[in-house]
Design a protein around this motif. Structure first.
Motif, short mmCIF file in Angstrom:
data_model
loop_
_atom_site.label_atom_id
_atom_site.label_comp_id
_atom_site.label_asym_id
_atom_site.label_seq_id
_atom_site.Cartn_x
_atom_site.Cartn_y
_atom_site.Cartn_z
N ILE A 57 0.82 -1.22 0.00
CA ILE A 57 0.00 0.00 0.00
C ILE A 57 0.85 1.26 0.00
CG2 ILE A 57 -1.93 -1.13 1.18
CD1 ILE A 57 -0.96 0.27 3.77
N SER A 58 2.17 1.13 -0.04
CA SER A 58 3.05 2.29 0.05
C SER A 58 2.95 3.14 -1.21
CB SER A 58 4.50 1.86 0.26
OG SER A 58 4.66 1.23 1.51
N MET A 59 3.20 4.45 -1.03
CA MET A 59 3.04 5.38 -2.12
C MET A 59 4.10 5.20 -3.20
SD MET A 59 0.32 6.81 -1.32
CE MET A 59 0.29 8.01 -2.65
N TYR A 60 5.33 4.87 -2.83
CA TYR A 60 6.40 4.78 -3.83
C TYR A 60 6.05 3.78 -4.94
CZ TYR A 60 11.00 4.56 -5.97
OH TYR A 60 12.04 4.59 -6.89
N PRO A 61 5.76 2.52 -4.63
CA PRO A 61 5.40 1.60 -5.72
C PRO A 61 4.10 1.98 -6.43
CG PRO A 61 5.20 0.52 -3.59
CD PRO A 61 5.88 1.81 -3.34
N ARG A 62 3.17 2.58 -5.70
CA ARG A 62 1.91 2.99 -6.34
C ARG A 62 2.15 4.07 -7.37
NH1 ARG A 62 -2.58 4.80 -2.47
NH2 ARG A 62 -3.63 4.99 -4.48
N MET A 63 3.04 5.03 -7.07
CA MET A 63 3.34 6.09 -8.03
C MET A 63 4.00 5.52 -9.28
SD MET A 63 4.48 9.39 -5.70
CE MET A 63 5.64 8.56 -4.62
N TRP A 64 4.92 4.56 -9.09
CA TRP A 64 5.57 3.99 -10.27
C TRP A 64 4.63 3.09 -11.05
CZ3 TRP A 64 9.24 5.90 -12.87
CH2 TRP A 64 10.16 6.72 -12.25
N GLN A 65 3.72 2.42 -10.37
CA GLN A 65 2.71 1.64 -11.08
C GLN A 65 1.92 2.54 -12.03
OE1 GLN A 65 1.70 -1.83 -10.53
NE2 GLN A 65 0.31 -1.53 -12.26
N GLU A 66 1.52 3.71 -11.54
CA GLU A 66 0.76 4.66 -12.35
C GLU A 66 1.63 5.24 -13.48
OE1 GLU A 66 -2.71 6.52 -13.47
OE2 GLU A 66 -2.45 5.07 -11.84
N THR A 67 2.94 5.26 -13.27
CA THR A 67 3.87 5.78 -14.28
C THR A 67 4.17 4.73 -15.34
OG1 THR A 67 4.84 7.10 -12.50
CG2 THR A 67 6.05 7.05 -14.55
N GLY A 68 3.82 3.47 -15.06
CA GLY A 68 4.02 2.41 -16.04
C GLY A 68 5.03 1.36 -15.67
N VAL A 69 5.48 1.36 -14.40
CA VAL A 69 6.44 0.37 -13.92
C VAL A 69 5.76 -0.46 -12.84
CG1 VAL A 69 8.71 -0.03 -12.87
CG2 VAL A 69 8.36 1.94 -14.39
N THR A 70 5.54 -1.75 -13.10
CA THR A 70 4.87 -2.59 -12.12
C THR A 70 5.79 -2.87 -10.93
OG1 THR A 70 5.65 -4.68 -13.06
CG2 THR A 70 3.61 -3.73 -13.98
N TYR A 71 5.21 -3.38 -9.85
CA TYR A 71 6.01 -3.68 -8.65
C TYR A 71 7.14 -4.66 -8.96
CZ TYR A 71 6.89 -4.24 -3.65
OH TYR A 71 7.48 -4.24 -2.40
N PRO A 72 6.87 -5.81 -9.61
CA PRO A 72 7.98 -6.72 -9.95
C PRO A 72 9.03 -6.07 -10.84
CG PRO A 72 5.88 -7.86 -10.13
CD PRO A 72 5.56 -6.41 -9.96
N GLU A 73 8.61 -5.24 -11.80
CA GLU A 73 9.57 -4.55 -12.65
C GLU A 73 10.41 -3.57 -11.85
OE1 GLU A 73 7.04 -4.50 -16.87
OE2 GLU A 73 6.81 -2.86 -15.41
N LEU A 74 9.79 -2.90 -10.89
CA LEU A 74 10.49 -1.95 -10.04
C LEU A 74 11.59 -2.65 -9.24
CD1 LEU A 74 10.59 0.96 -8.93
CD2 LEU A 74 8.80 0.32 -7.31
N VAL A 75 11.24 -3.77 -8.63
CA VAL A 75 12.22 -4.55 -7.87
C VAL A 75 13.36 -5.01 -8.76
CG1 VAL A 75 12.57 -6.70 -6.59
CG2 VAL A 75 10.58 -5.26 -6.10
N ASP A 76 13.02 -5.48 -9.96
CA ASP A 76 14.03 -5.96 -10.90
C ASP A 76 14.96 -4.84 -11.35
OD1 ASP A 76 15.08 -8.13 -12.65
OD2 ASP A 76 14.36 -6.82 -14.25
#
Length: 395
Positions: free
Chosen positions: A362-381
């Motif tokens: 529920i954290s804002m950092y991954p949610r902002m990147w999800q909306e920008t087009g980077v999914t959580y798994p992609e962000l971690v990778d």
């Protein structure tokens, strides 16, 4: 923990043949979490989300927890146990595979060996670690201390180096750095440990004088803590002593901040191969049941942020530019969440950066990147790949 249950070293793992006929192995990622700070539980929750997201077809994973007493232990690789349940955060001690054994990382740069030891037993080699993903929050993890150990060990790691981590943890020096780079910050005052311990009356007078200049309410907070832990909103001098003592439970140095009237805006920064980029911004709406966006509102009651923030195109571009400027000003690497106020007269004022922001679902950092087009798994990778690219040494 019996030796047969220990994680296999890379040499023991099945290796897929490379095109040249030689064996190869997946990079080995140690996810390190927990720690001695008051944010221990949130770090465990963050680790659960990261463990859930790491692509196991690309990486081998070793979860390593640090107990509240500072002992490194192997833990169960069970992300479902690492969540907030019944308004309670998890603890590394509940996840440890053994109450006796501990994990040690070699501090010899030529040897990235992970060792497991039990009292009275010969240490067992668990193989080398290729990269560390430290998801600790607060002192003894996010503040440059763990980063320094990893530098000594010669192990690449996700996130900022020693200097940027220390600056990002100490709100006083963070603001000083921002001011030196021309970034706008709100009014603040610092009460150092000796001031309160040797002459609390003078320290109290200093805070009241600050309130006389900038008005009530004030926010009294630990200078080196996060997740809104230890923060008190004070409406008059009557509540000062209790607020200072609450902040000092988490850090002997405290920060006094004036209220900045405006909207709370956040922006994520992520380092790509061609440099840092900013996500779409988010807004933290006012929480009716809380005085401010405190720990309970963030993690327990899960007050939802608005992603993307309802800003004009010009405002969005400006806050994204300022977020990258803050990232560069503090010499950050990997990732940062930058927090701002959009004041009533239309100016952005930076409140702080987080060099290892909350990474829970529920954290804002991954949610902002999800909306920008980077999914959580992609962000971690992306973060792991950036760490693997980066050479160790002075950072």
């Amino acid at each position: 923990m019996s030796s047969e249950n220990l994680p296999q070293s890379p040499e023991q793992q099945t290796r897929a043949p490379r095109s040249d006929g030689q064996p190869s192995r997946k990079p080995r990622v140690a996810v390190v979490f927990g720690g001695r700070s008051s944010e221990h539980g949130i770090s465990v929750v963050t680790a659960g989300a990261v463990l859930r997201a790491i692509d196991r077809t690309k990486y081998d994973v070793v979860p390593i927890g640090i107990t509240t007493q500072g002992r490194w232990v192997l833990t169960a690789d069970e992300p479902e146990r690492m969540a907030i349940t019944e308004r309670r955060t998890p603890d590394v001690g509940e996840l440890a595979e053994s109450t006796d054994g501990g994990v040690v990382l070699s501090v010899e740069p030529a040897n990235r060996e992970l060792l497991y030891s039990e009292p009275g037993a010969v240490p067992k080699a668990l193989g080398e670690v290729d990269v560390v993903f430290p998801v600790l929050h607060g002192p003894y993890g996010e503040d440059g201390t763990l980063q320094g150990l990893l530098e000594l060990s010669g192990v690449p790691y996700v996130g900022s180096g020693v200097l940027a981590s220390a600056v990002g943890q100490d709100k006083e020096y963070m603001k000083r750095v921002f001011l030196s780079f021309g970034l706008p910050v709100g009014p603040y005052e610092v009460i150092r440990p000796r001031e309160w311990e040797l002459d609390p009356a003078a320290a109290r007078k200093k805070i009241i004088g600050f309130a006389g200049e900038h008005g009530w309410p004030l926010f009294i907070k630990p200078a080196r803590a996060g997740s809104s832990i230890g923060i008190t909103k004070v409406d008059s001098a009557d509540g000062l002593d209790a607020a200072v003592e609450e902040a000092r439970r988490h850090d002997p140095k405290i920060l006094v901040e004036a209220l900045v009237r405006g909207r709370e805006i956040e922006c994520g920064v992520l380092e790509f191969e061609d440099g840092p980029r900013a996500s779409v911004p988010a807004e933290i709406p006012s929480v009716q049941s809380h005085d401010f966006y405190d720990f309970e509102a963030k993690y327990i009651d899960s007050a939802p942020g608005i992603v993307p923030a309802p800003l004009t195109g010009e405002q969005s571009a400006e806050v994204r530019r300022l977020a990258v400027d803050a990232f560069d000003a503090a010499s950050c690497e990997g990732l940062v969440r930058a927090d701002f106020f959009l004041t009533e007269d239309g100016r952005f004022v930076i409140n702080e950066i987080n060099t290892m922001p909350g990474f829970t679902p529920i954290s804002m950092y991954p949610r902002m990147w999800q909306e920008t087009g980077v999914t959580y798994p992609e962000l971690v990778d992306l973060l792991i790949r950036a760490a693997l690219r980066r050479s160790t040494g002075l950072r």
